[in-house]
Design a protein around this motif. Sequence first.
Motif, mmCIF file in Angstrom:
data_model
loop_
_atom_site.group_PDB
_atom_site.id
_atom_site.type_symbol
_atom_site.label_atom_id
_atom_site.label_comp_id
_atom_site.label_asym_id
_atom_site.label_seq_id
_atom_site.Cartn_x
_atom_site.Cartn_y
_atom_site.Cartn_z
ATOM 1 N N PRO A 1 63.636 43.839 35.036
ATOM 2 C CA PRO A 1 62.597 43.002 35.640
ATOM 3 C C PRO A 1 62.936 42.490 37.038
ATOM 4 C CG PRO A 1 63.777 41.803 33.935
ATOM 5 C CD PRO A 1 64.243 43.225 33.849
ATOM 6 N N LYS A 2 64.223 42.375 37.362
ATOM 7 C CA LYS A 2 64.626 41.842 38.660
ATOM 8 C C LYS A 2 65.194 42.905 39.590
ATOM 9 C CE LYS A 2 65.607 37.266 36.766
ATOM 10 N NZ LYS A 2 66.628 36.200 36.569
ATOM 11 N N ASN A 3 65.508 44.069 39.060
ATOM 12 C CA ASN A 3 66.039 45.159 39.872
ATOM 13 C C ASN A 3 65.339 46.456 39.472
ATOM 14 O OD1 ASN A 3 67.476 46.911 41.454
ATOM 15 N ND2 ASN A 3 69.439 46.604 40.423
ATOM 16 N N PRO A 4 64.231 46.793 40.120
ATOM 17 C CA PRO A 4 63.452 47.976 39.716
ATOM 18 C C PRO A 4 64.169 49.294 39.912
ATOM 19 C CG PRO A 4 62.150 46.481 41.087
ATOM 20 C CD PRO A 4 63.566 46.029 41.185
ATOM 21 N N ASN A 5 65.331 49.295 40.572
ATOM 22 C CA ASN A 5 66.097 50.535 40.693
ATOM 23 C C ASN A 5 66.897 50.846 39.439
ATOM 24 O OD1 ASN A 5 65.319 51.274 43.321
ATOM 25 N ND2 ASN A 5 66.760 49.816 44.216
ATOM 26 N N CYS A 6 66.910 49.936 38.486
ATOM 27 C CA CYS A 6 67.654 50.122 37.242
ATOM 28 C C CYS A 6 66.693 50.152 36.062
ATOM 29 C CB CYS A 6 68.678 49.011 37.046
ATOM 30 S SG CYS A 6 69.970 48.970 38.313
ATOM 31 N N ILE A 7 67.080 50.836 35.007
ATOM 32 C CA ILE A 7 66.226 50.963 33.834
ATOM 33 C C ILE A 7 67.073 50.875 32.564
ATOM 34 C CG2 ILE A 7 66.350 53.503 33.789
ATOM 35 C CD1 ILE A 7 63.323 53.437 33.048
ATOM 36 N N TYR A 8 66.586 50.081 31.596
ATOM 37 C CA TYR A 8 67.237 49.975 30.291
ATOM 38 C C TYR A 8 66.810 51.156 29.424
ATOM 39 C CZ TYR A 8 68.223 44.993 31.283
ATOM 40 O OH TYR A 8 68.672 43.819 31.823
ATOM 41 N N THR A 9 67.731 51.679 28.614
ATOM 42 C CA THR A 9 67.402 52.771 27.702
ATOM 43 C C THR A 9 68.171 52.626 26.393
ATOM 44 O OG1 THR A 9 69.147 54.212 28.580
ATOM 45 C CG2 THR A 9 66.954 54.420 29.560
ATOM 46 N N THR A 10 67.535 53.043 25.312
ATOM 47 C CA THR A 10 68.225 53.254 24.040
ATOM 48 C C THR A 10 68.186 54.743 23.739
ATOM 49 O OG1 THR A 10 66.191 52.880 22.778
ATOM 50 C CG2 THR A 10 67.645 50.976 23.137
ATOM 51 N N SER A 11 69.244 55.242 23.124
ATOM 52 C CA SER A 11 69.368 56.678 22.911
ATOM 53 C C SER A 11 69.968 56.968 21.548
ATOM 54 C CB SER A 11 70.241 57.294 24.014
ATOM 55 O OG SER A 11 70.425 58.673 23.798
ATOM 56 N N ILE A 12 69.709 58.184 21.062
ATOM 57 C CA ILE A 12 70.234 58.603 19.771
ATOM 58 C C ILE A 12 71.760 58.765 19.813
ATOM 59 C CG2 ILE A 12 70.144 60.476 18.049
ATOM 60 C CD1 ILE A 12 67.272 60.813 18.569
ATOM 61 N N ALA B 1 56.233 70.275 35.037
ATOM 62 C CA ALA B 1 56.986 70.556 33.810
ATOM 63 C C ALA B 1 58.474 70.493 34.139
ATOM 64 C CB ALA B 1 56.596 71.912 33.239
ATOM 65 N N PRO B 2 59.033 69.284 34.299
ATOM 66 C CA PRO B 2 60.424 69.161 34.753
ATOM 67 C C PRO B 2 61.453 69.242 33.632
ATOM 68 C CG PRO B 2 59.443 66.998 34.592
ATOM 69 C CD PRO B 2 58.371 67.975 34.177
ATOM 70 N N PHE B 3 61.011 69.135 32.378
ATOM 71 C CA PHE B 3 61.949 69.047 31.265
ATOM 72 C C PHE B 3 61.959 70.342 30.455
ATOM 73 C CE2 PHE B 3 60.515 64.416 31.402
ATOM 74 C CZ PHE B 3 61.548 64.050 32.257
ATOM 75 N N LYS B 4 63.076 70.559 29.756
ATOM 76 C CA LYS B 4 63.174 71.656 28.799
ATOM 77 C C LYS B 4 62.873 71.185 27.380
ATOM 78 C CE LYS B 4 66.575 74.291 31.463
ATOM 79 N NZ LYS B 4 67.929 74.916 31.470
ATOM 80 N N ARG B 5 62.855 69.874 27.193
ATOM 81 C CA ARG B 5 62.530 69.287 25.897
ATOM 82 C C ARG B 5 61.359 68.323 26.063
ATOM 83 N NH1 ARG B 5 64.828 72.465 22.008
ATOM 84 N NH2 ARG B 5 66.876 73.131 22.752
ATOM 85 N N ARG B 6 60.723 67.980 24.970
ATOM 86 C CA ARG B 6 59.480 67.205 25.010
ATOM 87 C C ARG B 6 59.688 65.792 25.561
ATOM 88 N NH1 ARG B 6 59.749 64.082 20.120
ATOM 89 N NH2 ARG B 6 61.052 65.077 18.526
ATOM 90 N N VAL B 7 58.600 65.251 26.097
ATOM 91 C CA VAL B 7 58.598 63.894 26.641
ATOM 92 C C VAL B 7 58.628 62.889 25.490
ATOM 93 C CG1 VAL B 7 57.291 62.236 28.032
ATOM 94 C CG2 VAL B 7 57.327 64.656 28.675
ATOM 95 N N THR B 8 59.441 61.853 25.642
ATOM 96 C CA THR B 8 59.564 60.846 24.584
ATOM 97 C C THR B 8 59.028 59.476 25.002
ATOM 98 O OG1 THR B 8 61.829 60.360 25.292
ATOM 99 C CG2 THR B 8 61.543 61.977 23.532
ATOM 100 N N CYS B 9 59.136 59.110 26.289
ATOM 101 C CA CYS B 9 58.719 57.773 26.739
ATOM 102 C C CYS B 9 58.098 57.853 28.124
ATOM 103 C CB CYS B 9 59.901 56.802 26.785
ATOM 104 S SG CYS B 9 60.760 56.554 25.236
ATOM 105 N N ILE B 10 57.235 56.879 28.412
ATOM 106 C CA ILE B 10 56.628 56.712 29.736
ATOM 107 C C ILE B 10 56.746 55.245 30.124
ATOM 108 C CG2 ILE B 10 54.492 56.775 31.076
ATOM 109 C CD1 ILE B 10 53.569 59.106 29.404
ATOM 110 N N GLU B 11 57.150 54.995 31.365
ATOM 111 C CA GLU B 11 57.231 53.622 31.855
ATOM 112 C C GLU B 11 56.888 53.623 33.343
ATOM 113 O OE1 GLU B 11 57.622 49.570 31.252
ATOM 114 O OE2 GLU B 11 57.732 51.199 29.780
ATOM 115 N N TRP B 12 55.888 52.798 33.711
ATOM 116 C CA TRP B 12 55.468 52.704 35.100
ATOM 117 C C TRP B 12 56.401 51.798 35.885
ATOM 118 C CZ3 TRP B 12 51.838 55.438 37.694
ATOM 119 C CH2 TRP B 12 50.945 56.185 36.932
ATOM 120 N N HIS B 13 56.572 52.132 37.158
ATOM 121 C CA HIS B 13 57.403 51.313 38.040
ATOM 122 C C HIS B 13 56.740 49.949 38.226
ATOM 123 C CE1 HIS B 13 59.681 50.074 41.616
ATOM 124 N NE2 HIS B 13 60.579 50.960 41.222
#
Length: 443
Positions: free
Chosen positions: A118-129, A53-65
């Motif tokens: 897709p070419k650099n798994p150490n980076c992740i794209y995100t959209t946010s409110i 339980a690492p978050f104080k707010r609910r989970v919104t997305c899941i993405e596998w490495h």
Amino acid sequence: MMASSSSLLQSLHYLQRSYSESLQSSHHHRARGFLGERFLNLSSQWRVYKSDAPFKRRVTCIEWHPTHTNAVAFSSKAGDILLWKYDELGNDFTSDPNTLIKGIGYGHGSVSSMKFHPKNPNCIYTTSIDGTFRLQDFTGKHSNVFLDTQNYHFWWVSFDYCLDYNLLFVGGNTGKGALLSTDGKVIKEFKKLHKSKIKHAQFCHAQSSILTTSSVDRTVQIWDVRMLREDQLGTSVKPLSTLKHNAPVSSSHFDPFSGTRLLTTSQNGELRVYDSFNMWTEPTVTIEHAHKHFQHLTDITATWHPLYDNVCVIGRYPRTSADKQIRGVDLISLDSGKKAGHIYSPHVTGIMSVNKFNRTGEVLASGEGCRILVWKLPSGLEFKRQVNGSDSTSVPGLSGEASTGARRKRKREPSKDNTAVKKLKQKMACEAVTVTTIRKRKK
């Protein structure tokens, strides 16, 4: 001269049909169907392998490495992103057990979609409110903001990338969309692709120029990005096809094999499967499922199994309080349109809104409120064939945090072929021979 929508749909249908027929005629397809049935039969044996339980707010997305099957990213309503390495990954991965990107906090930090580079798994794209579409680095070296609305009334909600064309599509909460290059340069912007929020977007892997968008305006639209343009009045071109639903649509996923089917999830508790063989006109399968929508709950969406083309997974939210005991994760057979399996634990009583298998299909990640879980089959699970031809499974024990209280002692019935019974039979046989011999002597 630009091709018409009908001719493009026909060409798409022809390409996908030829690819699908090659799969259908192969032995691999039949073997996959058999294994899919076996997988569904074992669904009740899945157990919680690890949880946190690492978050104080609910989970919104899941993405596998994309390269490590034992690493999965979770995002929260506060904007936090956790790369959870729940098992040992070796020295080729970062030495830290977990990596956390801290969000800006509850209110405007919520991550609405994310996907690894897709070419650099150490980076992740995100959209946010908070109105940004950005590329974030788990190593903490750099972070690029590609789009920023700087307006709390307009934000980016969904996105996907197409490697063949080096394109990124981003959808907003007002129906606006944008095409970007993979390095973040804006190519085109569109004022009104939908009448309302674009909840989900995905490119088709079988035909890279085909894009599907799902919206709160109760439609799923299929586009050809080569034809996406707007006139001087800001009116966009018509999509290749518009799939009307009876409620807002939360997601639409192309099947991971041939790209000939589209799985949609709407907020009225309905799943649909559309097929290119029907030119995406009417659903081939419509499934009623218990996943009602709630404002303060992450949208429940169905996703395909990565290996079996007739199975999808979706969280369960019963409509009545009497059904609380069957909360869990359902496995739906898209051939029959019925629930074919159920993953459940008595220690997990919440609603698992987001669920996603890793690329091998051996592990399922789930988000239950602020809690994150990983489901697996118990180690050492073996198949045994009974005399009547039915399958039985032997579960020697559970590993991980869910093992406590999960085992059930079973009473062992005496076997007919054990050593004690054999000795008794031999003794009775000897006594019978002795009695027979004595009777013969008397005569």
